[in-house]
Design a protein around this motif. Structure first.
Motif, PDB file in Angstrom:
ATOM      1  N   PHE A  62      52.427  34.305  28.212  1.00 27.99           N
ATOM      2  CA  PHE A  62      52.846  35.008  27.014  1.00 27.99           C
ATOM      3  C   PHE A  62      51.781  35.943  26.450  1.00 27.99           C
ATOM      4  O   PHE A  62      52.067  36.709  25.545  1.00 27.99           O
ATOM      5  N   ASN A  63      50.570  35.868  26.970  1.00 29.45           N
ATOM      6  CA  ASN A  63      49.536  36.749  26.433  1.00 29.45           C
ATOM      7  C   ASN A  63      49.431  38.064  27.194  1.00 29.45           C
ATOM      8  O   ASN A  63      48.497  38.820  27.007  1.00 29.45           O
ATOM      9  N   VAL A  64      50.367  38.334  28.110  1.00 30.11           N
ATOM     10  CA  VAL A  64      50.361  39.588  28.853  1.00 30.11           C
ATOM     11  C   VAL A  64      51.418  40.521  28.267  1.00 30.11           C
ATOM     12  O   VAL A  64      52.611  40.272  28.369  1.00 30.11           O
ATOM     13  N   GLY A  65      50.966  41.581  27.623  1.00 27.25           N
ATOM     14  CA  GLY A  65      51.877  42.578  27.094  1.00 27.25           C
ATOM     15  C   GLY A  65      52.512  42.200  25.766  1.00 27.25           C
ATOM     16  O   GLY A  65      52.574  41.030  25.401  1.00 27.25           O
ATOM     17  N   PRO A  66      52.999  43.209  25.024  1.00 24.56           N
ATOM     18  CA  PRO A  66      53.656  42.938  23.738  1.00 24.56           C
ATOM     19  C   PRO A  66      55.005  42.257  23.939  1.00 24.56           C
ATOM     20  O   PRO A  66      55.656  42.430  24.974  1.00 24.56           O
ATOM     21  N   TRP A 102      57.877  42.885  22.649  1.00 32.28           N
ATOM     22  CA  TRP A 102      59.029  43.772  22.834  1.00 32.28           C
ATOM     23  C   TRP A 102      59.166  44.217  24.295  1.00 32.28           C
ATOM     24  O   TRP A 102      60.294  44.431  24.778  1.00 32.28           O
ATOM     25  N   MET A 103      58.026  44.347  24.994  1.00 30.65           N
ATOM     26  CA  MET A 103      58.092  44.729  26.402  1.00 30.65           C
ATOM     27  C   MET A 103      58.716  43.615  27.236  1.00 30.65           C
ATOM     28  O   MET A 103      59.574  43.853  28.107  1.00 30.65           O
ATOM     29  N   ARG A 104      58.314  42.385  26.967  1.00 23.43           N
ATOM     30  CA  ARG A 104      58.886  41.256  27.720  1.00 23.43           C
ATOM     31  C   ARG A 104      60.384  41.137  27.436  1.00 23.43           C
ATOM     32  O   ARG A 104      61.172  40.824  28.336  1.00 23.43           O
ATOM     33  N   GLN A 105      60.772  41.403  26.197  1.00 21.05           N
ATOM     34  CA  GLN A 105      62.197  41.339  25.843  1.00 21.05           C
ATOM     35  C   GLN A 105      62.993  42.455  26.533  1.00 21.05           C
ATOM     36  O   GLN A 105      64.116  42.230  26.997  1.00 21.05           O
ATOM     37  N   ILE A 106      62.408  43.634  26.625  1.00 21.35           N
ATOM     38  CA  ILE A 106      63.081  44.749  27.289  1.00 21.35           C
ATOM     39  C   ILE A 106      63.240  44.473  28.785  1.00 21.35           C
ATOM     40  O   ILE A 106      64.301  44.732  29.377  1.00 21.35           O
ATOM     41  N   LEU A 107      62.199  43.949  29.412  1.00 17.94           N
ATOM     42  CA  LEU A 107      62.285  43.637  30.835  1.00 17.94           C
ATOM     43  C   LEU A 107      63.356  42.581  31.098  1.00 17.94           C
ATOM     44  O   LEU A 107      64.087  42.644  32.090  1.00 17.94           O
ATOM     45  N   GLN A 108      63.452  41.607  30.202  1.00 18.89           N
ATOM     46  CA  GLN A 108      64.494  40.597  30.312  1.00 18.89           C
ATOM     47  C   GLN A 108      65.877  41.228  30.135  1.00 18.89           C
ATOM     48  O   GLN A 108      66.822  40.895  30.852  1.00 18.89           O
ATOM     49  N   PHE A 121      49.766  39.719  37.757  1.00 16.20           N
ATOM     50  CA  PHE A 121      50.789  39.930  38.780  1.00 16.20           C
ATOM     51  C   PHE A 121      52.106  40.189  38.062  1.00 16.20           C
ATOM     52  O   PHE A 121      52.552  39.379  37.250  1.00 16.20           O
ATOM     53  N   PHE A 122      52.729  41.340  38.352  1.00 16.24           N
ATOM     54  CA  PHE A 122      54.056  41.650  37.827  1.00 16.24           C
ATOM     55  C   PHE A 122      55.072  41.360  38.923  1.00 16.24           C
ATOM     56  O   PHE A 122      55.035  41.975  39.994  1.00 16.24           O
ATOM     57  N   ILE A 123      55.981  40.411  38.681  1.00 18.24           N
ATOM     58  CA  ILE A 123      56.978  40.016  39.676  1.00 18.24           C
ATOM     59  C   ILE A 123      58.350  39.999  39.016  1.00 18.24           C
ATOM     60  O   ILE A 123      58.562  39.309  38.029  1.00 18.24           O
ATOM     61  N   ASP A 124      59.263  40.751  39.572  1.00 16.83           N
ATOM     62  CA  ASP A 124      60.656  40.826  39.124  1.00 16.83           C
ATOM     63  C   ASP A 124      60.739  41.451  37.736  1.00 16.83           C
ATOM     64  O   ASP A 124      60.969  42.641  37.611  1.00 16.83           O
ATOM     65  N   HIS A 125      60.553  40.660  36.688  1.00 13.67           N
ATOM     66  CA  HIS A 125      60.529  41.227  35.336  1.00 13.67           C
ATOM     67  C   HIS A 125      59.532  40.472  34.455  1.00 13.67           C
ATOM     68  O   HIS A 125      59.616  40.527  33.230  1.00 13.67           O
ATOM     69  N   THR A 126      58.579  39.793  35.112  1.00 11.94           N
ATOM     70  CA  THR A 126      57.675  38.900  34.378  1.00 11.94           C
ATOM     71  C   THR A 126      56.228  39.173  34.744  1.00 11.94           C
ATOM     72  O   THR A 126      55.915  39.480  35.892  1.00 11.94           O
ATOM     73  N   LYS A 157      54.543  52.055  31.635  1.00 12.72           N
ATOM     74  CA  LYS A 157      53.813  52.505  32.834  1.00 12.72           C
ATOM     75  C   LYS A 157      52.499  51.745  32.991  1.00 12.72           C
ATOM     76  O   LYS A 157      52.123  51.343  34.099  1.00 12.72           O
ATOM     77  N   GLN A 158      51.798  51.518  31.900  1.00 11.76           N
ATOM     78  CA  GLN A 158      50.512  50.826  31.955  1.00 11.76           C
ATOM     79  C   GLN A 158      50.678  49.392  32.451  1.00 11.76           C
ATOM     80  O   GLN A 158      49.878  48.907  33.249  1.00 11.76           O
ATOM     81  N   LEU A 159      51.721  48.718  31.995  1.00  8.21           N
ATOM     82  CA  LEU A 159      51.880  47.296  32.311  1.00  8.21           C
ATOM     83  C   LEU A 159      52.574  47.044  33.644  1.00  8.21           C
ATOM     84  O   LEU A 159      52.244  46.085  34.349  1.00  8.21           O
TER      85      LEU A 159
END
Length: 310
Positions: free
Chosen positions: A178-182, A184-190, A50-55, A221-223
């Motif tokens: 923390f095991n969803v996506g790389p 750097w992607m989580r940091q960019i979304l933040q 589930f992708f919600i907001d930026h997480t 796009k994939q995530l």
């Protein structure tokens, strides 16, 4: 941006809807979307993301997601073990409490989730039967349509929210999986979430992430299910809606504060995303007025007159 707006069969008297024990498949899920209604999603079986907001969150049996209004979200059910879930949608005005001499908000759990930007609860096994029973009771009221069924549905919803407010403190909310996506992607979304008015082009973001633009675009796009431009615009629209409801600034100031390059661009993107103009949205900013219900009905009518685009 060509958003999907979920079509609610709302009335001015009862803006509430239950999707009961729906088996989710990837091809049937709505693309990224957001709406003014509050949403509770409870997972019975299966798994997914589930992708919600930026997480990103993992979806598993016993998980519950609290999604306040105007929060970008999209579910990604697993292809081999798809999620079965129930979703409750409602306009927060219907849960306004009477003045009973105590400090309590049935929407407190949503307020905590929004404040912490963390939207997942894991329901303890000993609480699942009770919670599932309340959802089932709401379903039965909607199915049987007996006298007072709407009032009964609201009472059960209120009891469900009371259980969440009592039993699940902000500390019990999951921060992220923390095991969803790389990383750097989580940091960019933040970064996007914290700096929505900054330069957020694909070139700027991929440089910040130290990956190529092509790789960045493909993974994003994939995530998330969105391209970078659409996501940034959606985040800015969400910010603009908050400012329209909470501030006395005029439309041009809000456009600038939301990161839009010009007032015409803001007007065009806002109407494309919501179906109405910023001025009309601001007109109904008093959430305690009876016009809020009419606003919800008007928006659904406008959306129903437009063919959704995939």
């Amino acid at each position: 941006m060509n958003p999907i707006r979920k079509q609610f069969n709302s009335t001015s008297q009862f803006p509430f809807e239950l999707v009961h024990k729906d088996r989710k498949h990837p091809q049937d899920e709505l693309p990224d979307h957001f709406h003014d209604w509050y949403e509770i999603v409870y997972v019975y079986h299966g798994c997914g993301t589930f992708f919600i907001d930026h997480t990103f969150y993992e979806m598993n049996k016993g998980d519950l997601f609290l999604i306040p209004g105007n929060t970008i979200h999209r579910a990604f059910p697993d292809s081999y073990d798809p999620v079965t879930s129930s979703a409750l949608f409602f306009v927060p005005l219907i849960m306004q409490p009477a003045n009973l001499g105590e400090v309590y908000s049935s929407l407190g759990c949503f307020e905590h989730a929004k404040k912490l930007k963390s939207y997942k609860l894991v329901i303890a096994e000993q609480d699942r039967n009770m919670l599932e029973g309340l959802i089932e009771a709401i379903h039965q009221e909607e199915e049987q349509q007996q006298l007072g069924h709407r009032q009964a549905a609201l009472l059960y919803l209120g009891q469900l929210l009371l259980c969440l407010n009592r039993g699940y403190t902000p500390d019990s909310v999951y921060k992220e999986d923390f095991n969803v996506g790389p990383i750097w992607m989580r940091q960019i979304l933040q970064y996007i979430d914290s700096n929505p008015v900054n330069e957020l082009s694909l070139a700027a973001l991929s440089e910040r992430a130290s990956v190529s633009a092509a790789h960045f675009s493909r993974v994003f796009k994939q995530l998330t299910g969105m391209n970078v431009t659409d996501y940034v615009i959606a985040k800015r629209i969400v910010l603009a809606k908050e400012l329209l409801l909470q501030s006395d600034d005029n439309i041009s100031v809000i456009a600038e504060k939301s990161g839009f390059e010009s007032l015409p661009h803001f007007h065009r993107m806002f109407k494309k995303a919501t179906g109405i103009t910023p001025a009309k949205y601001k007109k109904y900013s008093d959430r305690n007025s009876t016009e809020q219900m009419k606003f919800t009905e008007d928006k659904d009518k406008e959306a129903n007159n437009k063919k959704p685009t995939a």
